[in-house]
Write a protein that holds these residues in place. Structure first.
Motif, PDB file in Angstrom:
ATOM      1  N   ALA A   1       2.112  -1.441   4.586  1.00 49.78           N
ATOM      2  CA  ALA A   1       2.586   0.319   4.259  1.00 49.78           C
ATOM      3  C   ALA A   1       3.208   1.229   3.847  1.00 49.78           C
ATOM      4  O   ALA A   1       4.023   1.398   4.842  1.00 49.78           O
ATOM      5  N   VAL A   2       3.339   1.578   2.293  1.00 47.99           N
ATOM      6  CA  VAL A   2       4.995   2.670   2.720  1.00 47.99           C
ATOM      7  C   VAL A   2       4.070   3.912   3.235  1.00 47.99           C
ATOM      8  O   VAL A   2       2.760   4.568   1.574  1.00 47.99           O
TER       9      VAL A   2
ATOM     10  N   ALA B   1       1.323  -1.429   0.398  1.00 46.25           N
ATOM     11  CA  ALA B   1      -0.584   0.269  -0.008  1.00 46.25           C
ATOM     12  C   ALA B   1       0.972   1.456  -0.103  1.00 46.25           C
ATOM     13  O   ALA B   1       1.867   1.530   0.764  1.00 46.25           O
ATOM     14  N   VAL B   2       1.123   2.515  -0.665  1.00 46.48           N
ATOM     15  CA  VAL B   2       1.566   3.125  -0.593  1.00 46.48           C
ATOM     16  C   VAL B   2       0.404   4.440  -0.665  1.00 46.48           C
ATOM     17  O   VAL B   2      -0.662   4.284  -1.431  1.00 46.48           O
ATOM     18  N   ILE B   3       0.805   5.115   0.462  1.00 45.02           N
ATOM     19  CA  ILE B   3      -0.804   5.992   0.819  1.00 45.02           C
ATOM     20  C   ILE B   3       0.084   7.691   1.000  1.00 45.02           C
ATOM     21  O   ILE B   3       1.535   7.999   1.389  1.00 45.02           O
ATOM     22  N   GLY B   4      -0.893   8.710   1.116  1.00 47.28           N
ATOM     23  CA  GLY B   4      -0.678   9.731   1.256  1.00 47.28           C
ATOM     24  C   GLY B   4       0.135  10.625   0.934  1.00 47.28           C
ATOM     25  O   GLY B   4      -0.158  10.547  -0.872  1.00 47.28           O
ATOM     26  N   PRO B   5       0.078  11.651   1.292  1.00 47.81           N
ATOM     27  CA  PRO B   5       0.141  13.159   0.191  1.00 47.81           C
ATOM     28  C   PRO B   5       0.695  13.590  -0.759  1.00 47.81           C
ATOM     29  O   PRO B   5       1.060  14.323  -1.916  1.00 47.81           O
TER      30      PRO B   5
ATOM     31  N   ASN C   1      -1.368  -0.909  -4.595  1.00 50.93           N
ATOM     32  CA  ASN C   1      -2.555   0.066  -3.883  1.00 50.93           C
ATOM     33  C   ASN C   1      -2.870   0.961  -3.486  1.00 50.93           C
ATOM     34  O   ASN C   1      -1.796   1.629  -2.648  1.00 50.93           O
ATOM     35  N   TYR C   2      -1.977   2.245  -3.920  1.00 52.76           N
ATOM     36  CA  TYR C   2      -2.616   3.323  -3.897  1.00 52.76           C
ATOM     37  C   TYR C   2      -3.529   4.093  -3.760  1.00 52.76           C
ATOM     38  O   TYR C   2      -4.345   4.327  -4.580  1.00 52.76           O
ATOM     39  N   VAL C   3      -3.378   4.807  -2.301  1.00 54.20           N
ATOM     40  CA  VAL C   3      -4.441   6.228  -2.389  1.00 54.20           C
ATOM     41  C   VAL C   3      -3.965   7.094  -1.170  1.00 54.20           C
ATOM     42  O   VAL C   3      -3.154   7.043  -0.568  1.00 54.20           O
TER      43      VAL C   3
END
Length: 392
Positions: free
Chosen positions: A297-298, A226-230, A269-271
């Motif tokens: 999760a990154v 998971a790749v997450i963040g602004p 999985n990018y959000v």
């Protein structure tokens, strides 16, 4: 010193080298209350011990120009401070280049510092203090001409200032070869060598702050990430302030890098989850779902000083505040902070991802140190990437 030597090289006429400009002179980073361009209260010993040594070293290395800062020191604006510009810079250090103002800082002697009643008097104060060039040219124009006619500035001082600027132009060969070939930029900018160097700079600048249970480097046996963040897939946030528009394909974001590194069989999985500052649009629940179905999760958080081309700016370059359009920019010129906490919903997003129980890697892309006390206690792996640039 290394930047001065790199910019100017061994042959300033090479066509590849440029004059270096030291900025901002001086003590620009410690204004009262942290306000950009605010006044600075420093004793002379603190000034010479803590703030002037880098400038002195760069002058001794041959720096050709220097830019005054907006702030005042002990009530004297830097753009009209003869002790700094004459006594220290020229008499004591032997500086032989030219001094240029920051944009509209001479106007500020009238408009902000209220030291001079008119621009004519402001022009006289700055010129007589040792300032040679007006960035923007609003005051060293008609007001300066009026100051000379009134006898406030001697013509010999004008000649001295002009000579300092023209000398550097002659040294660069600009009178013999005033133009460059724009096709050289297409051939040499962003070539393979430059891209490789950019990547090496990023690699050597990134700091590993924490790595429990050897989560990093990520295992090649992962099935999903998971790749997450602004800041996970925002090209300008990793480039920093005053960045010109870039081609998307020229920039490698964290998301791009992970996709490039892992084989096609690994599910990415990018959000985004949330913005840096804006709290009106979040999808934290979707980010949590992405983490739950991934092996690791990154989470890429932090800040930004990037010009997003939506924010409007004053002539000085300082950003204006628009409640209808909340940019990510929380650092850089014109943005002052009352707290170093992660802004917006970023900490809420991080806590929600950690709560899933999945291994979490926090990557910080930022222009200033931020408060990560909670992360330091609860996140197993933390990387500070600062602004990692085009190959970040």
């Amino acid at each position: 010193v290394a930047m001065v030597q790199g910019f100017q090289g061994n042959n300033i006429k090479s066509g590849e080298n440029i004059l270096s400009t030291l900025k901002h002179f001086t003590a620009y980073g410690v204004p009262e209350g942290g306000h950009n361009g605010g006044f600075v209260n420093l004793g002379r010993r603190a000034l010479f011990q803590n703030y002037l040594p880098p400038f002195k070293a760069a002058v001794k290395a041959g720096a050709s120009s220097i830019m005054t800062a907006y702030n005042s020191i002990d009530g004297v604006p830097n753009s009209s401070n003869s002790f700094l510009l004459k006594t220290t810079l020229r008499n004591n250090w032997g500086f032989n280049g030219f001094v240029v103002s920051d944009l509209n800082s001479i106007n500020g002697l009238t408009d902000i510092d209220q030291l001079a009643p008119t621009y004519t008097e402001a022009a006289a104060l700055a010129m007589n203090a040792g300032l040679d060039s007006d960035l923007g040219g609003h005051v060293f124009s008609e007001p300066l001409i009026a100051a000379v006619k009134k006898g406030l500035v001697k013509i010999e001082r004008i000649n001295e200032a002009v000579a300092r600027v023209l000398t550097k132009k002659f040294e660069m060969g600009l009178f013999e070869n005033p133009y460059t070939n724009p096709n050289l930029a297409k051939e040499n900018v962003n070539d393979a060598k430059a891209v490789s160097l950019s990547k090496q700079v990023a690699l050597e600048s990134i700091i590993l702050l924490k790595n429990q249970k050897n989560i990093l480097p990520l295992s090649k046996n992962l099935k999903s990430i998971a790749v997450i963040g602004p800041n996970a897939d925002n090209i300008y946030n990793q480039l920093g302030d005053y960045t010109a528009p870039q081609k998307r394909e020229s920039i490698v974001t964290v998301l791009d890098g992970i996709k490039n590194k892992f084989p096609t069989g690994v599910e990415i999985n990018y959000v985004k989850g949330c913005a840096i500052r804006d709290t009106s649009n979040t999808n934290i629940a979707e980010a949590v779902a992405a983490a739950q179905k991934s092996d690791v999760a990154v989470v890429v958080l932090g800040g930004s000083s990037a010009r997003d081309f939506k924010t409007s700016y004053l002539e000085t370059g300082a950003a204006t505040v628009d409640k209808a359009n909340v940019s990510d920019m929380e650092s850089g010129e014109g943005f002052d902070r009352e707290s170093l906490d992660l802004m917006g919903k970023q900490l809420e997003l991080l806590k929600a991802i950690v709560k899933t129980g999945k291994p979490v890697v926090l990557v910080l892309i930022q222009g200033r140190p931020l408060n990560i006390n909670w992360a330091a206690e609860n996140v197993p792996a933390i990387i500070n990437a600062w602004y990692p640039g085009m190959q970040g």
